[in-house]
Enzyme design. Structure first.
Site, PDB file in Angstrom:
ATOM      1  N   GLU A   1       6.637  10.913  41.886  1.00 15.88           N
ATOM      2  CA  GLU A   1       7.574  12.323  41.854  1.00 15.88           C
ATOM      3  C   GLU A   1       8.793  11.789  41.423  1.00 15.88           C
ATOM      4  OE1 GLU A   1       7.391  13.442  45.820  1.00 15.88           O
ATOM      5  OE2 GLU A   1       5.161  13.736  45.781  1.00 15.88           O
TER       6      GLU A   1
ATOM      7  N   CYS B   1      39.990  24.591  47.959  1.00 17.25           N
ATOM      8  CA  CYS B   1      40.807  24.411  49.229  1.00 17.25           C
ATOM      9  C   CYS B   1      40.347  23.472  50.652  1.00 17.25           C
ATOM     10  CB  CYS B   1      41.564  25.931  49.596  1.00 17.25           C
ATOM     11  SG  CYS B   1      42.849  25.583  50.982  1.00 17.25           S
TER      12      CYS B   1
ATOM     13  N   GLY C   1      12.391  12.536  39.820  1.00 17.05           N
ATOM     14  CA  GLY C   1      13.376  13.710  40.066  1.00 17.05           C
ATOM     15  C   GLY C   1      14.495  13.213  39.087  1.00 17.05           C
TER      16      GLY C   1
ATOM     17  N   ARG D   1      28.172  15.767  44.950  1.00 22.02           N
ATOM     18  CA  ARG D   1      27.616  14.313  45.414  1.00 22.02           C
ATOM     19  C   ARG D   1      28.654  13.319  45.530  1.00 22.02           C
ATOM     20  NH1 ARG D   1      25.411  11.281  42.139  1.00 22.02           N
ATOM     21  NH2 ARG D   1      23.932  10.703  43.579  1.00 22.02           N
TER      22      ARG D   1
END
Length: 400
Positions: free
Chosen positions: A262, A331, A264, A301
């Site tokens: 899998e 902010c 990604g 991230r």
């Protein structure tokens, strides 16, 4: 940092055409990454399911389908997006995670492959469907892997999967409901650079495979590490392919089983770029801040995982370098990078954040009531808008 890529002048031209901030994806880079996988595992019965939680824009899904990949989904809505993008149900894998059984039932009605990650939902599935519908089980192998505890999923304190120590409980449910177990699934984490992690997972599965005579496939998950900066250690995909082949060739009980992966982030991380414009330069006694018209509402991230993204000034590429801290316009504490060397930055310059294809736009939000950016796909050298930038009406769309 090798292979096909978009150049600064191309990215700057796209930013001028579509405005900033903007996510840009390079189709040929996705193809390059997928072809690396196919080549590395060409000697084994391997099938790839793109883990679409990394990037679910339907245009990306359609392109991945055209390449020949299947798709892995983490929610019923990702399943529906995959079907909308043209995937046939048999090419869709849905791996549930702590969800209401109704979502699993809906996936069954859509005819897709299903993995179940709890004894509770496995029993509900058995009571509802018995042997009539094949199903997979996600196991927790108790293997620590991945570059960050937040993205390690196979260790003994992880919420994911049924612990391997509960095999007898699984077998009791299989017998009670005559379950058709077609797949065994493990996933140990992300940013994995050690090929032996997958070998350890295979060894765990080989001890379990004999208990499931109707098994069709084993799923080793994904998590292949990609480079974020020059000199970064990355996984040797060819070595993983060789070790997987060796392991399966040496175990007679694995004969005829499909091997699923899998990928990604591996497929889409390096295809993506986030281009933002410099709003303000702010010199303080200790730091020279560069504030851009983006923030962790677009690329979370760095703040969430302490992730590193290479950043370049793409509109003043020949200027001398200085040290800056790059921050967003949210902010809250909103820092992309401390003390980075960039070609001299001026207000109005464009900065590019590399490796932004995976978990970039996908984890974006409207925090501070700011708009989500546009998305652009570059294919055969031509940029195409695949998602419009938010406008004010989007902030009010579901208000009643």
């Amino acid at each position: 940092m090798s292979g096909v890529s978009l150049q600064p002048q191309e990215l700057a031209a796209i930013a001028r055409e579509f405005g900033t901030p903007v996510y840009v994806y390079h189709a040929e880079k996705i193809a390059e990454q997928y072809n690396k996988l196919k080549h590395a595992f060409s000697g084994s019965n391997v099938h790839f399911f793109y883990a679409c939680k990394a990037l679910t824009n339907p245009h990306i899904l359609s392109y991945v389908r055209e390449l020949g990949s299947n798709v892995d989904c983490s929610s019923i809505n990702e399943v529906k997006l995959a079907l909308h993008a043209g995937f046939e149900p048999e090419r869709v894998l849905y791996t549930s995670n702590g969800i209401a059984f109704e979502e699993i039932a809906e996936a069954k009605e859509l005819g897709v492959n299903i993995n179940i990650d709890s004894l509770s939902n496995l029993e509900k599935f058995g009571a509802a469907y018995g042997h009539s519908y094949p199903v997979g089980i996600r196991l927790r192998p108790n293997i620590m892997a991945g570059g960050n505890l937040k993205i390690s999923t196979g260790h003994d304190k992880s919420k994911f999967g049924v612990p391997v120590e509960q095999l007898e409980d699984i077998l009791a449910l299989v017998k009670k409901y005559d379950l058709f177990i077609s797949n065994l699934h493990i996933h140990t984490g992300s940013d994995i650079k050690d090929a032996d992690v997958f070998v350890k997972g295979i060894e765990v599965l080989f001890d379990i495979i004999p208990h499931f005579p109707e098994l069709r496939s084993v799923d080793l998950g994904g998590g292949f590490k990609v480079p974020y900066k020059e000199g970064d250690a990355v996984i040797d995909i060819a070595l993983v392919g060789a070790k997987v082949k060796e392991a399966f060739d040496s175990h007679p009980q694995a004969k005829g089983l499909q091997i699923w992966f899998e990928p990604g982030k591996f497929m889409v991380s390096e295809c993506g770029y986030l281009v933002a414009e410099v709003n303000v330069l702010k010199q303080t006694p200790s730091t020279h801040f560069v504030s851009v018209n983006s923030g962790f509402n677009h690329l979370i991230r760095p703040m969430f995982y302490d992730a590193y993204h290479r950043i370049e000034n793409i509109t003043n590429t020949d200027a001398p370098k200085h040290t800056y801290s790059i921050v967003g316009n949210i902010c809250e504490t909103d820092t992309f990078a401390w003390d980075r060397e960039l070609n001299e930055v001026r207000e109005g310059d464009l900065l590019c954040f590399y490796n932004a294809g995976a978990y970039g736009f996908e984890m974006s939000s409207n925090f501070n009531s700011r708009y989500k950016p546009a998305e652009v796909l570059v294919k055969d050298g031509k940029p195409m808008l695949i998602r419009k930038r938010d406008v004010f009406e989007d902030l009010l769309r579901n208000i009643v």
